[in-house]
Design a protein around this motif. Structure first.
Motif, mmCIF file in Angstrom:
data_model
loop_
_atom_site.group_PDB
_atom_site.id
_atom_site.type_symbol
_atom_site.label_atom_id
_atom_site.label_comp_id
_atom_site.label_asym_id
_atom_site.label_seq_id
_atom_site.Cartn_x
_atom_site.Cartn_y
_atom_site.Cartn_z
ATOM 1 N N ALA A 33 43.061 50.202 -5.752
ATOM 2 C CA ALA A 33 42.401 48.938 -6.060
ATOM 3 C C ALA A 33 40.902 49.180 -6.127
ATOM 4 O O ALA A 33 40.386 50.081 -5.471
ATOM 5 C CB ALA A 33 42.708 47.893 -4.991
ATOM 6 N N ALA A 37 38.611 44.555 -3.553
ATOM 7 C CA ALA A 37 39.850 43.885 -3.969
ATOM 8 C C ALA A 37 40.694 43.410 -2.795
ATOM 9 O O ALA A 37 41.583 42.580 -2.967
ATOM 10 C CB ALA A 37 40.686 44.810 -4.860
ATOM 11 N N GLY A 38 40.454 43.958 -1.600
ATOM 12 C CA GLY A 38 41.207 43.518 -0.433
ATOM 13 C C GLY A 38 42.110 44.566 0.191
ATOM 14 O O GLY A 38 43.050 44.225 0.909
ATOM 15 N N ILE A 125 46.467 46.672 -6.014
ATOM 16 C CA ILE A 125 45.960 45.306 -5.905
ATOM 17 C C ILE A 125 45.086 45.033 -7.125
ATOM 18 O O ILE A 125 44.150 45.777 -7.394
ATOM 19 C CB ILE A 125 45.137 45.092 -4.618
ATOM 20 C CG1 ILE A 125 45.954 45.460 -3.377
ATOM 21 C CG2 ILE A 125 44.641 43.644 -4.544
ATOM 22 C CD1 ILE A 125 45.139 45.490 -2.098
ATOM 23 N N THR A 126 45.428 43.964 -7.828
ATOM 24 C CA THR A 126 44.665 43.534 -8.995
ATOM 25 C C THR A 126 44.117 42.149 -8.713
ATOM 26 O O THR A 126 44.858 41.267 -8.251
ATOM 27 C CB THR A 126 45.561 43.501 -10.249
ATOM 28 O OG1 THR A 126 46.193 44.772 -10.397
ATOM 29 C CG2 THR A 126 44.760 43.192 -11.496
ATOM 30 N N VAL A 127 42.839 41.949 -8.992
ATOM 31 C CA VAL A 127 42.201 40.649 -8.783
ATOM 32 C C VAL A 127 42.239 39.872 -10.087
ATOM 33 O O VAL A 127 41.774 40.349 -11.122
ATOM 34 C CB VAL A 127 40.744 40.799 -8.296
ATOM 35 C CG1 VAL A 127 40.117 39.440 -8.053
ATOM 36 C CG2 VAL A 127 40.682 41.661 -7.039
ATOM 37 N N ASP A 131 40.349 34.458 -7.838
ATOM 38 C CA ASP A 131 40.526 35.413 -6.744
ATOM 39 C C ASP A 131 41.964 35.600 -6.300
ATOM 40 O O ASP A 131 42.236 36.062 -5.187
ATOM 41 C CB ASP A 131 39.641 35.053 -5.536
ATOM 42 C CG ASP A 131 38.187 35.320 -5.809
ATOM 43 O OD1 ASP A 131 37.889 36.248 -6.592
ATOM 44 O OD2 ASP A 131 37.336 34.603 -5.244
ATOM 45 N N ARG A 133 45.286 37.541 -5.941
ATOM 46 C CA ARG A 133 45.604 38.968 -5.918
ATOM 47 C C ARG A 133 47.045 39.196 -6.330
ATOM 48 O O ARG A 133 47.946 38.547 -5.807
ATOM 49 C CB ARG A 133 45.440 39.532 -4.519
ATOM 50 C CG ARG A 133 44.087 39.954 -3.966
ATOM 51 C CD ARG A 133 42.900 39.481 -4.612
ATOM 52 N NE ARG A 133 41.692 40.034 -4.004
ATOM 53 C CZ ARG A 133 40.560 39.384 -3.962
ATOM 54 N NH1 ARG A 133 40.444 38.178 -4.458
ATOM 55 N NH2 ARG A 133 39.497 39.948 -3.424
ATOM 56 N N GLU A 134 47.246 40.130 -7.239
ATOM 57 C CA GLU A 134 48.589 40.594 -7.557
ATOM 58 C C GLU A 134 48.759 41.912 -6.828
ATOM 59 O O GLU A 134 47.960 42.842 -7.007
ATOM 60 C CB GLU A 134 48.787 40.788 -9.054
ATOM 61 C CG GLU A 134 50.169 41.274 -9.389
ATOM 62 C CD GLU A 134 50.398 41.445 -10.888
ATOM 63 O OE1 GLU A 134 51.286 42.253 -11.228
ATOM 64 O OE2 GLU A 134 49.706 40.792 -11.692
ATOM 65 N N ILE A 135 49.776 41.994 -6.007
ATOM 66 C CA ILE A 135 50.035 43.172 -5.186
ATOM 67 C C ILE A 135 51.366 43.754 -5.638
ATOM 68 O O ILE A 135 52.385 43.067 -5.600
ATOM 69 C CB ILE A 135 50.086 42.795 -3.690
ATOM 70 C CG1 ILE A 135 48.754 42.160 -3.259
ATOM 71 C CG2 ILE A 135 50.432 44.016 -2.843
ATOM 72 C CD1 ILE A 135 48.813 41.459 -1.928
#
Length: 138
Positions: A33, A37-38, A125-127, A131, A133-135
């Motif tokens: 990520a 991104a987290g 992880i995609t932002v 905001d 998030r796709e994990i």
């Protein structure tokens, strides 16, 4: 491949429990990520789901943090962003951690790719908009 959507930080506890279930026997997990991104936030939720004791924070300067589990085991959390080459990963004993049988959560794993076991999982992880998030885990 499993896919999760986190619309807020509150979604991460449930997602973390689901990710832990989907890992099965896999103990080495790499995180892919962009900065911010987290990754660390998700790792905090994973550590909480596994029952880690103490505060979970980014090992940016320490490179690796060790979080104790109630059963006496450990979770190793790596941030390899600052490593310059694979020799530094060898010198710090990454292989010992990766093959320890303990959970290893690795941010910025590319530098140590040659040291990783074959049975790893990768969490991406995609932002997105707002905001969200796709994990994904594969």
């Amino acid at each position: 491949m499993k896919r999760y959507i986190a619309k807020s930080i509150e979604d991460l506890d449930d997602i973390a429990h689901s990710i832990i279930e989907s890992l099965g026997e896999t103990r080495v997990v790499c995180f892919d990520a962009p900065m911010g991104a987290g990754k660390t936030t998700l790792i905090k939720a994973l550590c909480k789901a596994l029952g880690a004791n103490g505060i979970v924070n980014s090992p940016t300067f320490a490179i690796v943090n060790d979080y104790a589990l109630a059963d006496g085991g450990s979770i190793y959390h790596f941030d390899l962003y600052r490593l310059k080459d694979i020799a530094e990963a060898y010198d710090m004993g990454c292989e010992d951690y990766f093959y320890s049988g303990c959970y290893c959560f690795i941010e910025w794993p590319d530098i140590a790719e040659k040291l990783l076991p074959n049975d790893i999982k990768t969490i991406t992880i995609t932002v997105g908009e707002n905001d969200v998030r796709e994990i994904t885990i594969c």
